[in-house]
Design an enzyme around this catalytic site. Structure first.
Site, PDB file in Angstrom:
ATOM      1  N   THR A 217       4.439  -9.035  15.191  1.00 29.26           N
ATOM      2  CA  THR A 217       3.289  -9.696  14.574  1.00 29.26           C
ATOM      3  C   THR A 217       2.353  -8.593  14.119  1.00 29.26           C
ATOM      4  O   THR A 217       2.180  -7.603  14.837  1.00 29.26           O
ATOM      5  CB  THR A 217       2.547 -10.545  15.646  1.00 29.26           C
ATOM      6  OG1 THR A 217       3.444 -11.543  16.109  1.00 29.26           O
ATOM      7  CG2 THR A 217       1.305 -11.214  15.103  1.00 29.26           C
TER       8      THR A 217
ATOM      9  N   ASP B 199       0.964  -6.857   5.415  1.00 25.98           N
ATOM     10  CA  ASP B 199       0.336  -8.154   5.709  1.00 25.98           C
ATOM     11  C   ASP B 199       1.349  -9.237   6.101  1.00 25.98           C
ATOM     12  O   ASP B 199       1.104  -9.995   7.039  1.00 25.98           O
ATOM     13  CB  ASP B 199      -0.487  -8.630   4.508  1.00 25.98           C
ATOM     14  CG  ASP B 199      -1.761  -7.813   4.326  1.00 25.98           C
ATOM     15  OD1 ASP B 199      -2.071  -7.000   5.222  1.00 25.98           O
ATOM     16  OD2 ASP B 199      -2.443  -7.976   3.299  1.00 25.98           O
TER      17      ASP B 199
ATOM     18  N   THR C  18       0.808  -1.226   0.000  1.00 24.35           N
ATOM     19  CA  THR C  18       0.000   0.000   0.000  1.00 24.35           C
ATOM     20  C   THR C  18       0.836   1.268   0.000  1.00 24.35           C
ATOM     21  O   THR C  18       0.485   2.245  -0.662  1.00 24.35           O
ATOM     22  CB  THR C  18      -0.903  -0.002   1.261  1.00 24.35           C
ATOM     23  OG1 THR C  18      -1.686  -1.191   1.231  1.00 24.35           O
ATOM     24  CG2 THR C  18      -1.799   1.194   1.313  1.00 24.35           C
TER      25      THR C  18
ATOM     26  N   GLN D 208       0.020 -19.618  20.984  1.00 28.14           N
ATOM     27  CA  GLN D 208      -0.909 -18.801  20.190  1.00 28.14           C
ATOM     28  C   GLN D 208      -1.047 -17.395  20.773  1.00 28.14           C
ATOM     29  O   GLN D 208      -1.549 -16.495  20.103  1.00 28.14           O
ATOM     30  CB  GLN D 208      -2.301 -19.460  20.156  1.00 28.14           C
ATOM     31  CG  GLN D 208      -2.319 -20.770  19.423  1.00 28.14           C
ATOM     32  CD  GLN D 208      -3.676 -21.456  19.451  1.00 28.14           C
ATOM     33  OE1 GLN D 208      -4.691 -20.855  19.800  1.00 28.14           O
ATOM     34  NE2 GLN D 208      -3.695 -22.721  19.079  1.00 28.14           N
TER      35      GLN D 208
ATOM     36  N   ASP E 143       1.730  -7.239  -3.862  1.00 29.75           N
ATOM     37  CA  ASP E 143       0.988  -7.176  -2.608  1.00 29.75           C
ATOM     38  C   ASP E 143       1.660  -8.231  -1.727  1.00 29.75           C
ATOM     39  O   ASP E 143       1.933  -9.346  -2.195  1.00 29.75           O
ATOM     40  CB  ASP E 143      -0.479  -7.548  -2.864  1.00 29.75           C
ATOM     41  CG  ASP E 143      -1.325  -7.432  -1.609  1.00 29.75           C
ATOM     42  OD1 ASP E 143      -2.249  -6.612  -1.613  1.00 29.75           O
ATOM     43  OD2 ASP E 143      -1.066  -8.183  -0.641  1.00 29.75           O
ATOM     44  N   SER E 144       1.937  -7.914  -0.488  1.00 32.07           N
ATOM     45  CA  SER E 144       2.766  -8.835   0.297  1.00 32.07           C
ATOM     46  C   SER E 144       2.054 -10.148   0.620  1.00 32.07           C
ATOM     47  O   SER E 144       2.689 -11.083   1.114  1.00 32.07           O
ATOM     48  CB  SER E 144       3.275  -8.159   1.569  1.00 32.07           C
ATOM     49  OG  SER E 144       2.293  -8.124   2.556  1.00 32.07           O
TER      50      SER E 144
HETATM   51  N1  ASP Z   1      -2.261  -6.056   1.284  1.00 32.80           N
HETATM   52  C1  ASP Z   1      -1.221  -5.061   1.476  1.00 32.80           C
HETATM   53  C2  ASP Z   1       0.102  -5.783   1.501  1.00 32.80           C
HETATM   54  O1  ASP Z   1       0.433  -6.387   2.483  1.00 32.80           O
HETATM   55  C3  ASP Z   1      -1.464  -4.285   2.699  1.00 32.80           C
HETATM   56  C4  ASP Z   1      -0.359  -3.307   2.997  1.00 32.80           C
HETATM   57  O2  ASP Z   1       0.338  -2.866   2.118  1.00 32.80           O
HETATM   58  O3  ASP Z   1      -0.170  -2.954   4.156  1.00 32.80           O
HETATM   59  O4  ASP Z   1       0.827  -5.718   0.534  1.00 32.80           O
END
Ligand code: ASP
Length: 343
Positions: free
Chosen positions: A167, A92, A15, A278, A59-60
């Site tokens: 995390t 992510d 993002t 957890q 996108d991660s």
């Molecule tokens: N879905 C996006 C990603 O992890 C969310 C972000 O960029 O924070 O690439």
């Protein structure tokens, strides 16, 4: 005198690097080639700031360990030329990538600061701009000409955390990460307050890059009612070398005979079973409750307060390095990059 500090910014996707296309209104990746026109404020740093973008940008959620290898190699091949590195990455899976990089870069004596954002850089209320600028400042910070934070870390909102302690816990708030078992390395407000006592000290040894990861690792999260089928199917994965068992509380699991027996059989055949809680905070203590006594007896290894993200990266790294079974077991119970508290 001009500051000769040089920072390499590596944009991997996510993002943070998105801006609105003026024509279509859709979000598209930022072009870092003309970053100084888009963010003239960068010039006031007076550092040399160079940019590299991954191709393709991802996108991660599409992150793969092959990508971690590319990133580690990229940092390695530019290591001598730069004082610090900023990695722009989707939030992510940032904790996974940043943890993996912390194991892959041994003897790291320079900052590698991961950051990202919840809102794209190109929207008005973005958190990306502040995260980006603060990450550059942290990567460039020196203490008596030594890097202030010579380790892999994550900067988000106003907190600097050790990467392999983090995390992602919030998909809404700007403060997206938690370091449940290790204090913050720095807090950013009017000033950047570094908590030196928690930051790693440089060891002045030569950087070693480890890229032989072994992917025969999986995660099994326990839940009330987990069936024998699920457990046996997981343990029966062909070629599986290690299992992260995400247990309840301080490392507890069901005491059903079938459960303990199936784990015991797999361990006897050489499977490494790593007990990780957890909970987002606190530590595994095998033997504290009756419900973890059997795990200890059959050879499940306690992961203390390691995160699942870090445990995954650590196992891929240790097994990939070709260590003997006993050595892997020994190192899983030791902190090798500050990833867990053993005492
Ligand atoms: N879905 C996006 C990603 O992890 C969310 C972000 O960029 O924070 O690439």
């Amino acid at each position: 005198m001009e500051d000769k500090t040089a920072i390499l910014v590596i944009y991997t996707g996510g993002t943070i690097g998105m801006i609105k296309d003026p024509q279509s209104g859709a979000l598209k990746p930022f072009n870092f080639d003309n970053i100084y026109d888009q963010m003239p404020i960068l010039k006031s740093f007076q550092y040399q700031i160079d940019f590299l973008s991954f191709d393709p940008l991802i996108d991660s959620s599409n992150m793969k360990p092959s990508f971690w290898i590319r990133l580690a190699e990229l940092i390695g091949s530019n290591y001598e030329r730069y004082d610090g590195f900023v990695v722009l990455h989707g939030s992510d899976t940032m904790a996974y990538t940043a943890s993996a990089i912390s194991f892959m870069l041994e003897n790291l004596n320079k900052p590698v600061v991961f950051t990202g954002s919840q809102l794209p850089m190109g929207v008005i209320r973005t958190d990306g701009r502040e995260n980006f600028l603060a990450a550059i400042e942290i990567a460039a910070a020196k203490d008596e000409s030594m890097p202030m934070v010579p380790e892999v870390c994550i900067f988000f909102e106003n907190q600097l955390m050790r990467a392999n302690r983090t995390t992602k816990f919030n998909a809404e708030h700007f403060n997206a990460f938690v370091s449940g078992n290790y204090p913050l390395l720095a807090e950013v407000g009017v000033h950047i307050r570094y908590h030196r006592q928690y930051i790693m000290k440089p060891n002045f040894k030569k950087l070693k890059i480890h890229t032989s990861l072994d992917f025969n690792v999986t995660i099994l999260k326990l839940f009330p009612g987990i069936s024998e089928n699920v457990v046996r199917a997981t343990l029966g994965i062909p070629g599986l070398k290690a299992l992260i068992l995400e247990t309840f509380g301080s490392g507890n699991a069901p005491t059903d005979a079938w459960f303990i027996r199936s784990l015991e059989e797999a361990i006897d055949k050489g499977l490494i079973v790593y007990n990780v809680t957890q909970c987002k905070s606190g530590s595994v203590e095998i033997g504290k409750y009756e419900t973890s006594l059997d795990l200890g007896r059959i050879g499940v290894i306690g992961g203390y307060d390691i995160t699942t993200e870090s445990a995954l990266a650590k196992l891929m790294y240790l097994i990939g390095e070709g260590y003997s079974h006993d050595k892997v077991v020994e190192l899983l119970q030791a902190s090798i990059r500050g990833e867990m508290t053993t005492a």
